[in-house]
Design a protein around this motif. Structure first.
Motif, PDB file in Angstrom:
ATOM      1  N   GLY A  72      37.574 100.300  70.542  1.00 58.63           N
ATOM      2  CA  GLY A  72      37.498  99.216  71.515  1.00 58.63           C
ATOM      3  C   GLY A  72      38.050  99.594  72.878  1.00 58.63           C
ATOM      4  N   ILE A 102      43.340  94.929  70.259  1.00 60.63           N
ATOM      5  CA  ILE A 102      41.971  95.390  70.554  1.00 60.63           C
ATOM      6  C   ILE A 102      41.473  96.270  69.409  1.00 60.63           C
ATOM      7  CG2 ILE A 102      40.512  96.707  72.157  1.00 60.63           C
ATOM      8  CD1 ILE A 102      42.446  95.904  74.401  1.00 60.63           C
ATOM      9  N   TYR A 103      42.322  97.200  68.955  1.00 62.94           N
ATOM     10  CA  TYR A 103      41.950  98.058  67.818  1.00 62.94           C
ATOM     11  C   TYR A 103      41.520  97.217  66.617  1.00 62.94           C
ATOM     12  CZ  TYR A 103      44.517 102.154  69.756  1.00 62.94           C
ATOM     13  OH  TYR A 103      44.971 103.193  70.508  1.00 62.94           O
ATOM     14  N   PHE A 104      42.405  96.324  66.219  1.00 64.39           N
ATOM     15  CA  PHE A 104      42.200  95.568  64.976  1.00 64.39           C
ATOM     16  C   PHE A 104      40.962  94.686  65.046  1.00 64.39           C
ATOM     17  CE2 PHE A 104      45.569  96.209  61.884  1.00 64.39           C
ATOM     18  CZ  PHE A 104      46.433  97.017  62.595  1.00 64.39           C
ATOM     19  N   LYS A 105      40.783  94.008  66.178  1.00 62.23           N
ATOM     20  CA  LYS A 105      39.651  93.090  66.301  1.00 62.23           C
ATOM     21  C   LYS A 105      38.337  93.860  66.404  1.00 62.23           C
ATOM     22  CE  LYS A 105      41.647  88.773  67.763  1.00 62.23           C
ATOM     23  NZ  LYS A 105      41.913  88.402  66.372  1.00 62.23           N
ATOM     24  N   PHE A 135      47.033  96.682  73.148  1.00 62.80           N
ATOM     25  CA  PHE A 135      46.029  97.597  72.591  1.00 62.80           C
ATOM     26  C   PHE A 135      45.868  97.460  71.086  1.00 62.80           C
ATOM     27  CE2 PHE A 135      48.509 101.002  70.592  1.00 62.80           C
ATOM     28  CZ  PHE A 135      49.779 100.718  71.052  1.00 62.80           C
ATOM     29  N   ARG A 156      38.560  91.391  72.224  1.00 66.53           N
ATOM     30  CA  ARG A 156      39.919  91.083  72.659  1.00 66.53           C
ATOM     31  C   ARG A 156      40.331  89.735  72.091  1.00 66.53           C
ATOM     32  NH1 ARG A 156      40.853  94.978  77.507  1.00 66.53           N
ATOM     33  NH2 ARG A 156      39.398  96.448  76.620  1.00 66.53           N
TER      34      ARG A 156
END
Lengths: 489, 96
Positions: free
Chosen positions: A329, A347-350, A344, A337
């Protein structure tokens, strides 16, 4: 122009003799593509304008008597996990939707140099994980022999593009059978080169120690023409061996090979597994053809073969989980987001949670498990040792024989939806192909007959497995079989 | 064989946000897959050297020449999720 009978060899001759123009050839194939695509769903992106512009350029160059490559004016399709500058490269995943490649893969630069005409990008299982194209985040490609069946995978779109005359050849990648199995299901030729023969630069990595780019074509000779164009050392990929050098290959393989001097091995384990009886018959009759042609056929043993698929499904997810970590992401267009703006990590997880489909998720989880502290030795390290045993089995076998014959797939094309809810059943589709990748060897799939299912003819492929970097013998043998066996049928 | 807690921990390591339903489905599927791959336990691998990489690598050198670098590609910048002027923008990774 009868597209069904055209090959690269024949089309190149027609073009050279100016019996047809590159534009005419491109238009004929594009028309077929547009006619077939709604039914077959082979392509994710078609670049008609670009193709016609390139074809015009080829015609102009020919008029001016400029130097042209052998593949000049020949239409081809590219699996959507291979980068073509300025074109999408989704790898069949939502997580790469909107991404446009900023450079050409080495295989693409070489085909551009040879003046081949690119038609577009083809469908695949997400990140090349699958054996049916049903795992694509965008659509399922249909088998041209029976549209209720899968074309195989993961390079199913490329296989269909060639089988349905939507292009003259296509590129695919083969990590565990992703070229050979769809070639078998669609009744065409598919070559998975030896590891280290073709550059992986610009390929969206799945499992770096198993991936290899190869091709689909109508004939063995055509596959050799494409292979010799894309193979060989590359400054961008140091795993390409200096031994990967194939000058004049496509001509060499058509020179008469003395089948009487050929020593063929048939692993007894190939027929101990659950193989469809009709497929088994076709493979046995192909082996008989070689015996009648004078080849010496002997039974060999690959004692660790039954552990190949389980070891593969540890090594592959482990390497894939590392390779797929980059889709976070931050670097690619898809970026999810959260509302809380937790930085951050959110952002990674989503992005990963939404962007990856079911099969990449499973493999990332299995890979993470196999590499995690406390499990590494029991899984990943053990699988790498089993890989050594599989390699040794082949090395021992190749002391006595020149090449190995066997099936590509235990069954013909299966029905859409038949295996999609059973991951392990889908993994077992790789049973005759994955071990070639585990041993870093090359394998050729070529048509050897048909079986009938529900009133429809379904093609079956024969697999020829060769020693590391000995594609020449595999292709020469395939060429003989293709000519001789077809004459009988 | 694998608990829901373990599955949650792995999803966390892999940076994937998944719903409870998705995690439970994965738990079931992973159990099936792990059960299948666990048959490797019966292989005697004592004294076997693991294979790392696709083949035995040889040292590869290339001619010393000026290679084409990627250079500045507008396309690379355009498709970046966040940008500011001619720069790609990434989220802050060090907290205050």
């Amino acid at each position: 122009m009868e597209l069904g009978k055209l090959t690269i060899k024949k089309a190149a001759k027609l073009l050279q003799e100016k019996q047809i123009s590159a534009v005419e050839l491109a238009k004929a194939y594009l028309e077929k593509l547009k006619q077939k695509e709604p039914e077959l769903d082979a392509f994710l992106h078609v670049c008609e304008k670009q193709a016609l512009a390139k074809a015009e350029e080829v015609d102009l160059k020919r008029q001016r008597r400029e130097k042209l490559g052998f593949l000049a004016g020949i239409p081809y399709a590219v699996k959507d996990n291979i980068l073509v500058q300025g074109m999408q490269a989704t790898a069949g995943s939502k997580i790469l939707e909107g991404y446009q490649a900023s450079y050409d893969a080495t295989v693409i630069s070489r085909l551009k140099q040879a003046d081949a005409v690119i038609f577009g990008k083809t469908n695949l299982d997400e990140f090349a994980m699958g054996a049916s194209t049903e795992q694509s985040a965008f659509k399922t490609t249909k088998n041209p022999w029976d549209v209720s069946r899968v074309p195989g995978g993961s390079s199913g779109g490329s296989a269909v593009a060639v089988a349905a005359n939507m292009s003259l050849f296509a590129l695919g990648t083969d990590t565990g059978g992703s070229i050979r199995q769809p070639a078998s299901f669609c009744g065409i030729v598919g070559l998975r080169p030896s590891y280290g023969a073709v550059s992986r630069h610009g390929i969206i990595s799945l499992a770096s120690s198993l991936d290899q780019v190869g091709c689909f074509a109508k004939t063995v000779e055509d596959a050799a023409i494409v292979f010799e164009t894309i193979a060989g050392k590359d400054g961008f990929d140091s795993t390409v061996s200096p031994k990967a050098f194939y000058p004049g290959l496509s001509e060499k393989i058509t020179k008469t090979l003395d089948l009487k001097k050929l020593k063929i091995g048939v692993p007894k384990e190939f027929f101990e597994l659950g193989i469809d009886p009709d497929v088994k018959k076709l493979i046995e009759s192909s082996i008989d053809w070689f015996m009648q042609a004078g080849a010496k056929v002997q039974e060999i043993s690959l004692p660790h073969m039954k552990y190949s698929v389980p070891a593969y499904y540890i090594i592959l997810p482990a390497e894939a989980s590392a390779n797929l970590a980059r889709y976070d992401g931050i670097r690619y267009p898809l970026s999810k987001r959260g509302e809380s703006d937790r930085g951050f990590r959110e952002i990674y997880f989503k992005t990963k949670g939404r962007g990856f489909g079911p099969e990449p998720r499973r493999r990332i989880m299995i890979g993470t498990f196999c590499l995690s502290s406390g499990y590494y030795d029991a899984y990943y390290s053990r699988a790498q040792k089993v890989r050594r045993l599989i390699k040794s089995d082949f090395e021992k076998a190749f002391e006595k024989i020149d090449l190995i014959l066997g099936p590509v797939s235990p069954y013909p094309a299966f029905r859409i939806g038949e295996k999609i809810n059973d991951p392990v059943a889908m993994y077992l589709a790789d049973i005759y192909t994955g071990l070639v990748n585990m041993a870093s060897l090359n394998g050729l799939s070529l048509p050897c007959g048909f079986v009938e299912r529900e009133g429809k003819k379904l093609p079956v492929g024969l697999q020829i497995i060769g020693k590391h970097f000995n594609e020449e013998l595999v292709l020469a043998t395939g060429h003989q079989f293709e000519r001789g066996h077809a004459a009988l049928a | 064989m694998i608990t829901l807690e373990q599955v949650k921990h792995l999803a966390d390591l892999a940076h994937m946000e998944l719903s409870e339903t998705e995690l439970k489905k994965l738990q079931k599927e992973m159990e099936q897959i792990l059960d299948y791959i666990s048959q490797l336990e019966e292989v005697d691998v004592s004294g076997i050297e693991p294979v790392a990489g696709g083949h035995e690598l040889e040292n590869v050198v290339r001619e010393k020449d000026a290679a084409v670098s990627f250079g500045f590609d507008e396309n690379m910048l355009l498709q970046f999720p966040e940008k500011q002027g001619d720069y790609n923008k990434v989220p802050k990774i060090i907290e205050k």
